[in-house]
Scaffold this motif. Structure first.
Motif, PDB file in Angstrom:
ATOM      1  N   ALA A 159       0.825  -1.212   0.000  1.00 55.71           N
ATOM      2  CA  ALA A 159       0.000   0.000   0.000  1.00 55.71           C
ATOM      3  C   ALA A 159       0.858   1.261   0.000  1.00 55.71           C
ATOM      4  O   ALA A 159       0.579   2.222  -0.741  1.00 55.71           O
ATOM      5  N   VAL A 160       1.919   1.273   0.814  1.00 54.93           N
ATOM      6  CA  VAL A 160       2.790   2.449   0.895  1.00 54.93           C
ATOM      7  C   VAL A 160       3.533   2.662  -0.422  1.00 54.93           C
ATOM      8  O   VAL A 160       3.634   3.782  -0.922  1.00 54.93           O
ATOM      9  N   ALA A 161       4.050   1.561  -0.998  1.00 57.99           N
ATOM     10  CA  ALA A 161       4.767   1.664  -2.268  1.00 57.99           C
ATOM     11  C   ALA A 161       3.856   2.186  -3.368  1.00 57.99           C
ATOM     12  O   ALA A 161       4.240   3.085  -4.140  1.00 57.99           O
ATOM     13  N   LEU A 162       2.651   1.637  -3.452  1.00 56.80           N
ATOM     14  CA  LEU A 162       1.701   2.108  -4.467  1.00 56.80           C
ATOM     15  C   LEU A 162       1.324   3.564  -4.242  1.00 56.80           C
ATOM     16  O   LEU A 162       1.150   4.331  -5.202  1.00 56.80           O
ATOM     17  N   LEU A 163       1.183   3.964  -2.984  1.00 54.41           N
ATOM     18  CA  LEU A 163       0.824   5.346  -2.665  1.00 54.41           C
ATOM     19  C   LEU A 163       1.894   6.306  -3.183  1.00 54.41           C
ATOM     20  O   LEU A 163       1.579   7.349  -3.778  1.00 54.41           O
ATOM     21  N   ILE A 164       3.156   5.950  -2.957  1.00 53.60           N
ATOM     22  CA  ILE A 164       4.250   6.773  -3.490  1.00 53.60           C
ATOM     23  C   ILE A 164       4.203   6.768  -5.020  1.00 53.60           C
ATOM     24  O   ILE A 164       4.363   7.798  -5.670  1.00 53.60           O
ATOM     25  N   GLY A 165       3.952   5.589  -5.581  1.00 54.00           N
ATOM     26  CA  GLY A 165       3.889   5.468  -7.034  1.00 54.00           C
ATOM     27  C   GLY A 165       2.795   6.305  -7.662  1.00 54.00           C
ATOM     28  O   GLY A 165       2.972   6.850  -8.760  1.00 54.00           O
ATOM     29  N   SER A 166       1.669   6.450  -6.978  1.00 54.36           N
ATOM     30  CA  SER A 166       0.545   7.200  -7.545  1.00 54.36           C
ATOM     31  C   SER A 166       0.854   8.680  -7.696  1.00 54.36           C
ATOM     32  O   SER A 166       0.217   9.375  -8.498  1.00 54.36           O
ATOM     33  N   ALA A 167       1.837   9.171  -6.928  1.00 50.65           N
ATOM     34  CA  ALA A 167       2.260  10.570  -7.054  1.00 50.65           C
ATOM     35  C   ALA A 167       3.532  10.695  -7.882  1.00 50.65           C
ATOM     36  O   ALA A 167       4.126  11.768  -7.939  1.00 50.65           O
ATOM     37  N   THR A 168       3.933   9.591  -8.505  1.00 49.76           N
ATOM     38  CA  THR A 168       5.199   9.568  -9.242  1.00 49.76           C
ATOM     39  C   THR A 168       4.975   9.449 -10.743  1.00 49.76           C
ATOM     40  O   THR A 168       5.324  10.351 -11.510  1.00 49.76           O
ATOM     41  N   PHE A 172       2.481   2.916 -11.891  1.00 50.93           N
ATOM     42  CA  PHE A 172       2.218   2.163 -10.666  1.00 50.93           C
ATOM     43  C   PHE A 172       1.007   1.250 -10.813  1.00 50.93           C
ATOM     44  O   PHE A 172       0.916   0.190 -10.179  1.00 50.93           O
ATOM     45  N   ILE A 173       0.069   1.643 -11.681  1.00 47.20           N
ATOM     46  CA  ILE A 173      -1.197   0.918 -11.815  1.00 47.20           C
ATOM     47  C   ILE A 173      -0.971  -0.529 -12.247  1.00 47.20           C
ATOM     48  O   ILE A 173      -1.739  -1.425 -11.880  1.00 47.20           O
ATOM     49  N   ILE A 174       0.090  -0.782 -13.030  1.00 51.74           N
ATOM     50  CA  ILE A 174       0.268  -2.129 -13.576  1.00 51.74           C
ATOM     51  C   ILE A 174       0.543  -3.166 -12.500  1.00 51.74           C
ATOM     52  O   ILE A 174       0.358  -4.360 -12.734  1.00 51.74           O
ATOM     53  N   LEU A 197      -6.530  -5.769  -3.090  1.00 52.53           N
ATOM     54  CA  LEU A 197      -7.450  -4.735  -3.569  1.00 52.53           C
ATOM     55  C   LEU A 197      -7.633  -3.621  -2.539  1.00 52.53           C
ATOM     56  O   LEU A 197      -7.644  -2.435  -2.883  1.00 52.53           O
ATOM     57  N   VAL A 198      -7.751  -4.011  -1.279  1.00 53.39           N
ATOM     58  CA  VAL A 198      -7.889  -3.007  -0.216  1.00 53.39           C
ATOM     59  C   VAL A 198      -6.620  -2.170  -0.113  1.00 53.39           C
ATOM     60  O   VAL A 198      -6.671  -0.940   0.045  1.00 53.39           O
ATOM     61  N   SER A 199      -5.459  -2.815  -0.237  1.00 51.39           N
ATOM     62  CA  SER A 199      -4.185  -2.099  -0.159  1.00 51.39           C
ATOM     63  C   SER A 199      -4.005  -1.143  -1.332  1.00 51.39           C
ATOM     64  O   SER A 199      -3.261  -0.161  -1.222  1.00 51.39           O
ATOM     65  N   SER A 200      -4.656  -1.428  -2.444  1.00 51.11           N
ATOM     66  CA  SER A 200      -4.533  -0.585  -3.635  1.00 51.11           C
ATOM     67  C   SER A 200      -5.405   0.666  -3.561  1.00 51.11           C
ATOM     68  O   SER A 200      -5.130   1.654  -4.255  1.00 51.11           O
ATOM     69  N   ALA A 201      -6.428   0.630  -2.741  1.00 53.08           N
ATOM     70  CA  ALA A 201      -7.421   1.709  -2.705  1.00 53.08           C
ATOM     71  C   ALA A 201      -6.819   3.085  -2.383  1.00 53.08           C
ATOM     72  O   ALA A 201      -7.136   4.068  -3.066  1.00 53.08           O
ATOM     73  N   LEU A 205      -7.099   6.383  -4.884  1.00 57.71           N
ATOM     74  CA  LEU A 205      -7.757   7.609  -4.425  1.00 57.71           C
ATOM     75  C   LEU A 205      -6.832   8.818  -4.547  1.00 57.71           C
ATOM     76  O   LEU A 205      -7.252   9.890  -4.987  1.00 57.71           O
ATOM     77  N   LEU A 206      -5.562   8.636  -4.152  1.00 58.49           N
ATOM     78  CA  LEU A 206      -4.611   9.744  -4.273  1.00 58.49           C
ATOM     79  C   LEU A 206      -4.373  10.091  -5.738  1.00 58.49           C
ATOM     80  O   LEU A 206      -4.285  11.278  -6.099  1.00 58.49           O
ATOM     81  N   PHE A 207      -4.280   9.094  -6.588  1.00 59.26           N
ATOM     82  CA  PHE A 207      -4.112   9.288  -8.035  1.00 59.26           C
ATOM     83  C   PHE A 207      -5.239  10.166  -8.584  1.00 59.26           C
ATOM     84  O   PHE A 207      -4.996  11.121  -9.336  1.00 59.26           O
ATOM     85  N   LEU A 208      -6.470   9.857  -8.190  1.00 58.53           N
ATOM     86  CA  LEU A 208      -7.628  10.630  -8.664  1.00 58.53           C
ATOM     87  C   LEU A 208      -7.664  12.009  -8.025  1.00 58.53           C
ATOM     88  O   LEU A 208      -8.005  13.004  -8.690  1.00 58.53           O
ATOM     89  N   LEU A 209      -7.299  12.089  -6.739  1.00 57.36           N
ATOM     90  CA  LEU A 209      -7.334  13.367  -6.032  1.00 57.36           C
ATOM     91  C   LEU A 209      -6.359  14.365  -6.648  1.00 57.36           C
ATOM     92  O   LEU A 209      -6.682  15.550  -6.813  1.00 57.36           O
ATOM     93  N   ILE A 210      -5.167  13.916  -6.988  1.00 55.16           N
ATOM     94  CA  ILE A 210      -4.171  14.796  -7.621  1.00 55.16           C
ATOM     95  C   ILE A 210      -4.734  15.384  -8.905  1.00 55.16           C
ATOM     96  O   ILE A 210      -4.576  16.580  -9.188  1.00 55.16           O
TER      97      ILE A 210
END
Length: 374
Positions: A159-168, A172-174, A197-201, A205-210
């Motif tokens: 979850a943390v890695a994907l979260l960083i990826g979503s702002a990078t 990350f989506i793949i 799936l829960v860890s990806s949420a 959300l951050l990806f869409l929020l940005i």
């Protein structure tokens, strides 16, 4: 593997990384020939930190992680980008080596595969030279972390890695479908699908929020980018720059040893899915070779497996390394550049052809020798 041996190999990789960074040189971003490159947008984002520069167009305006870190450091942003890039490359190379060892690759082969990655001018070389693309490096660290997290079922790390990826970067989506494929074919751990799936949420959300909060007036949307670039699928040159040139001069090794390649992917369908997803993602952009960069994780892992199984000769491994050194030379991405693009084509292409012929001879000779001794 003994700790002393591992530490020695890590020291070798550290030295090789720093040496390669020196020889790949650095971009002069003030040069007029680079005036339209996206490097300038990343520098603008860093300069504006902690505010948002509205002049940065899509999709660069959404890729905040690298530029924000560079902007937050108490240094000139260009210097910050350079230092972040060097640090990120060190983490990537050593992390990849440790990842291969974790996957069961013999340490000397993991070291060899990591050195081959360093010598790839399109992957390591480009981001070392154009150090403003630190987001590419952060994303590779994110992807390695996600693979590790999936194998270890560490969903907080995922979850943390994907979260960083979503702002990078959007790449990350793949890792979400890659993880799903892995778990679907792992009957013992299919129950972890809901955890993935829960860890990806949070990342989604951050990806869409940005993208809701940052609304640049210019730049292409994802659908428009795909519309502009998917036609390279139907051009011979496009396919060459997608599937062959990024891995030159080593491209043909998986083809020559196609049985080993088949065995490799037969037991790792999630990695085949990962490569396919990278290829699809690359259709959204123009920089073909650079967009295939995340594929290094699987490609050089595959090479390590093939070399370990079929290329035991130290001399042949030295030939592969020599070809990789020759392939690392470039007319632009270099502190001591080749005279022209034509020279680059000759050295890279010639080295690739020669290596392919030598390996075909080696494979035939070994095969014939085994048949005669049977």
């Amino acid at each position: 593997m003994m700790k002393k041996s591992r530490d020695k190999q890590i020291a070798i990789l550290l030295a090789a990384t720093l040496l390669a960074v020196y020889f790949y040189g650095q971009i002069d971003h003030s040069d007029p020939q680079f005036k339209d490159w996206d490097s300038h947008y990343y520098l603008k984002i860093a300069d504006a930190f902690p505010n948002i520069d509205d002049s940065a167009i899509r999709p660069f305006s959404f890729r905040l992680a690298g530029p924000f870190i560079a902007g937050a450091l108490p240094l000139d942003p260009a210097v910050s980008f350079m230092l972040l890039t060097v640090a990120g490359l060190i983490v990537t190379v050593i992390g990849f080596y440790l990842f291969l060892v974790y996957l069961g690759v013999e340490s000397n082969l993991a070291l060899f595969a990591s050195l081959l990655y360093i010598l790839n001018k399109h992957f390591f070389g480009f981001v070392s030279w154009n150090y403003f693309h630190v987001n590419d490096i952060i994303m590779n660290i994110v992807l390695l972390s996600c693979f590790w997290a999936i194998y270890e079922r560490r969903w907080l790390l995922f979850a943390v890695a994907l979260l960083i990826g979503s702002a990078t970067r959007e790449t990350f989506i793949i890792m979400i479908p890659t993880g799903l494929v892995y778990l679907l074919f792992d009957s013992k751990n299919r129950s972890d699908i809901w955890r993935l799936l829960v860890s990806s949420a949070p990342a989604i959300l951050l990806f869409l929020l940005i993208r809701m909060l940052i609304t640049p007036e210019n730049g292409r949307m994802l659908i428009a980018s795909l519309s502009d670039n998917y036609t390279k699928l139907f051009r011979v040159g496009g396919i060459y720059h997608q599937l062959i040139n990024p891995f030159v001069p080593l491209t043909m090794i998986p083809v020559i040893y196609f049985k080993e390649t088949y065995r490799f992917f037969r037991g790792r369908l999630h990695m085949l899915a990962y490569l396919l997803l990278i290829f699809i993602a690359s259709l959204f952009g123009e920089n073909n070779e650079r967009l295939i960069h995340p594929g290094f994780i699987v490609f050089f892992y595959l090479l390590a497996s093939i070399i370990g199984a079929r290329i035991e000769s130290r001399l042949m491994r030295a030939v592969i390394l020599a070809a990789a050194v020759l392939g690392s030379l470039h007319y632009l991405i270099a502190r001591f550049p080749l005279p022209s693009r034509d020279f680059t084509i000759i050295t890279s292409g010639g080295g690739a052809v020669l290596l392919t012929l030598i390996l075909l001879w080696y494979k035939y000779r070994i095969g014939k020798g085994r048949a005669e001794s049977a």
